[in-house]
Design an enzyme around this catalytic site. Sequence first.
Site, PDB file in Angstrom:
ATOM      1  N   ASP A 467       1.015  -1.135  -0.049  1.00 30.54           N
ATOM      2  CA  ASP A 467       0.100  -0.042   0.221  1.00 30.54           C
ATOM      3  C   ASP A 467       0.895   1.076  -0.056  1.00 30.54           C
ATOM      4  O   ASP A 467       2.118   1.075   0.305  1.00 30.54           O
ATOM      5  CB  ASP A 467      -0.961   0.161   1.092  1.00 30.54           C
ATOM      6  CG  ASP A 467      -1.786   1.154   1.285  1.00 30.54           C
ATOM      7  OD1 ASP A 467      -2.398   1.478   0.182  1.00 30.54           O
ATOM      8  OD2 ASP A 467      -2.051   1.717   2.347  1.00 30.54           O
ATOM      9  N   ASP A 667      -1.520  -1.057   6.060  1.00 33.82           N
ATOM     10  CA  ASP A 667      -1.599  -0.660   7.513  1.00 33.82           C
ATOM     11  C   ASP A 667      -2.908  -0.070   7.587  1.00 33.82           C
ATOM     12  O   ASP A 667      -3.537   0.225   8.945  1.00 33.82           O
ATOM     13  CB  ASP A 667      -0.652   0.457   7.711  1.00 33.82           C
ATOM     14  CG  ASP A 667      -0.866   1.582   6.970  1.00 33.82           C
ATOM     15  OD1 ASP A 667      -1.639   1.810   5.829  1.00 33.82           O
ATOM     16  OD2 ASP A 667      -0.718   2.840   7.645  1.00 33.82           O
ATOM     17  N   ASP A 671      -6.892  -2.284   3.710  1.00 31.60           N
ATOM     18  CA  ASP A 671      -6.019  -3.138   3.415  1.00 31.60           C
ATOM     19  C   ASP A 671      -6.555  -4.675   3.903  1.00 31.60           C
ATOM     20  O   ASP A 671      -5.884  -5.736   3.589  1.00 31.60           O
ATOM     21  CB  ASP A 671      -4.566  -2.880   3.916  1.00 31.60           C
ATOM     22  CG  ASP A 671      -4.136  -1.639   3.124  1.00 31.60           C
ATOM     23  OD1 ASP A 671      -4.290  -1.290   1.980  1.00 31.60           O
ATOM     24  OD2 ASP A 671      -3.283  -0.850   3.985  1.00 31.60           O
TER      25      ASP A 671
END
Length: 779
Positions: A467, A667, A671
Amino acid sequence: MDEASNTPNLNTSSPTEQDPVCGMQVTLTEQTLSAEFAGKTYHFCSQKCSDKFEGDPYFYAEGNSRKQQAAPLKASEYTCPMHPEIVRQEPGECPICGMALEPISTSKSDEPSHELVDFTRRFWISTALCIPLLIITMGPILGIPIRSWLGEPTAIYVEFALATPVVLWAGLPLFKRGIKSITTWNLNMWTLITLGVSAAYLYSLVATFLPGLFPPDIRAATGHPPVYYEAAAVILALVLMGQVLEMRARERTGDAIRALLDLAPKSARRVLEDGTEYDAPLENIMAGDRLRVRPGESIPVDSLVVEGQSYVDESMITGEPIALQKKINDTVTGGTLNKNGTLIIEATKVGADTMLSKIVAMVSAAQRSRAPIQGMADKVSAYFVPAVVTVAILAFFVWLLVGPAPSLSYAVIVAVSVLIIACPCALGLATPMSIMTASGRGAQAGVLIKDATALELMSKVDTLIVDKTGTITEGKPTVTSTQSFSKDHTQDQLLYIAASIEKGSEHPLAEAIVAAATLQGLTLSTPQDFKAHTGKGVTAEVEGKYYAIGNPEVFDLQDSITDEMQSNYIFLSSQGNTCVYISNSKQVIGLLAISDPIKHSAIDAIKQLHQEGINVVMATGDNALTAKAVAQKVGIDEFKAGALPEDKKRLVDHLHEAEAVVAMAGDGVNDAPALAAADVGLAMGTGADVAVESAGITLLNGDLTGIVRARKLAIGSLRNIRQNLFLAFVYNSAGVPIAAGILYPFTGALLSPLIAALAMSLSSLCVVLNALRLRHLKL
């Protein structure tokens, strides 16, 4: 009148009403509970139904045609943690392995499973009985003459009394699994445990109460052959301990779903047509309901804004830290956070149809779809177990037919020795000891391991999805550039004007501007006549002059944008910045660029990953221009922009179809589905709890170089596990033919069960010592 009053129970046509809560027919009497709402009287079968009605009368009232649109109650389903293909409508045991079935869905109020409570009780009682048992058995070796004090016959009977409850009561669930594995021919560790413990205990039982069946040279001076109660009892206690730890770890996988469920409030403030407001249970909210959301409250369900405006933190969905402005006709998502204004929203999706519910469902499905932990011992036990049993049976009959007198006693001793030396103690310790040691070593390096499967797969990963926000970047927007287009305004003056205007705002961009001014040591003034212009920006008076931050349209200054200004704007945006103009009432005077800075370690970490042969893909909810800029800065060739939670999970699924072994690093709440669906989920410890709980590995410092350390730990741990399994099998495999008496024709020596038990203990000791070497693994 008196006559009628004496026969009320004989009247079969007493009036009845339907309970609006549960639907039961209620016979009306003076004691019937009732309530008034909207000019109608309702009657209830119990106090519980009455309380539910009082809590939300609008929902249960007659004529509510939208009631069926509320969140439906789903029947509970149960599955086996080892065999997820087994699904039942009620709790029970797995028909394959005998393990207790666990609920598929997770709720906020889940209690520990009955099996965990039961096994914990069995473990502690076993431990309490095994301690004195080991003291009696190991006393002479440790210089404690406890057997001499008791006398050998008495010591044996005490051992029997201590071990029997462990074997016949504490180990009963394990024996059931072992028997199930044999009857279904799904041979596994339970088969080995059942055979080994049963052999040790039954042999000891015969030796205790029928010592005369054994040849004189086997019996000690006291007339009793050696017994092995401690082996049977201690093995069961260790296995129970492992089961308790494993079940606790499995229960923690539900924490990810509970963290998601906690994002939604338990109630929502319903607004009726007459203006009445009250808090209704979330499960009673229907599509079309109007709800009030006050500052600091979570949006209850997916909705449409019908009144008011506010900034809403949608990082749950986008993963981006910047709150978005919401006004009339904008959509809002259940579970997101309303920042600073009051909104009236109209529910559009409720129950299982909301985005939050879909994310919960995706995480649940991804967790269940993971293959259960199947160590190398389980894979080979299908061959090892029948081989050991075959050798034991053959040895028994060979000694019975051609062995010296008394042949039956020798045959029994040989068969028991074979089964004891093949007891799965070392085999069972091989993997968990390595995992426990590796987990401790990883924690020292900031790498937390959730389960053995994550370690095994991490060593095989060839594709990594990362990410952007909070993983590659810091997750904290900052001012990266201040440009002046006016000779009368320096960069500090522009920052002073912008921060003075924004210091009363809660918008994340405003907070970044104020923070930048504070860092420069600027003393801000208090703005006057502050106004927010929807979709354009904000204006305010600072030191007697009006200024605007945002779009030049605020002061109708679009025509004053020069080619140089536009070029700077495009350039800074292409670098991943969010840009805003600063203007006075006459002209545009400056430009601010706000960005989420890249972590210092990201570039070096990605370079190391490329050297390891891992393909790195960035998936972000940000726009393509910003995503491309960040990808170029850190050396990533492939990226996916505008990715919602389902898009990230879909990317994982697509890579799986290409037979890639995928790790996902992230995080945010957004996600979580991809973290759970990936072969290995890598959570930044500085991120959301749900991301941490959905991942198999957590990097405590949120540092991408932790992924490199995690890979080194995985490779070292898997190598150590293979070494342990090799040691266990060498001891057992070499010991089996010796225990069967293969050396007897040459040496005249026969391996007794005592030596077999000693060999088994030595193999366990070697496994433990080898596993402890991981404490010094270089990461």
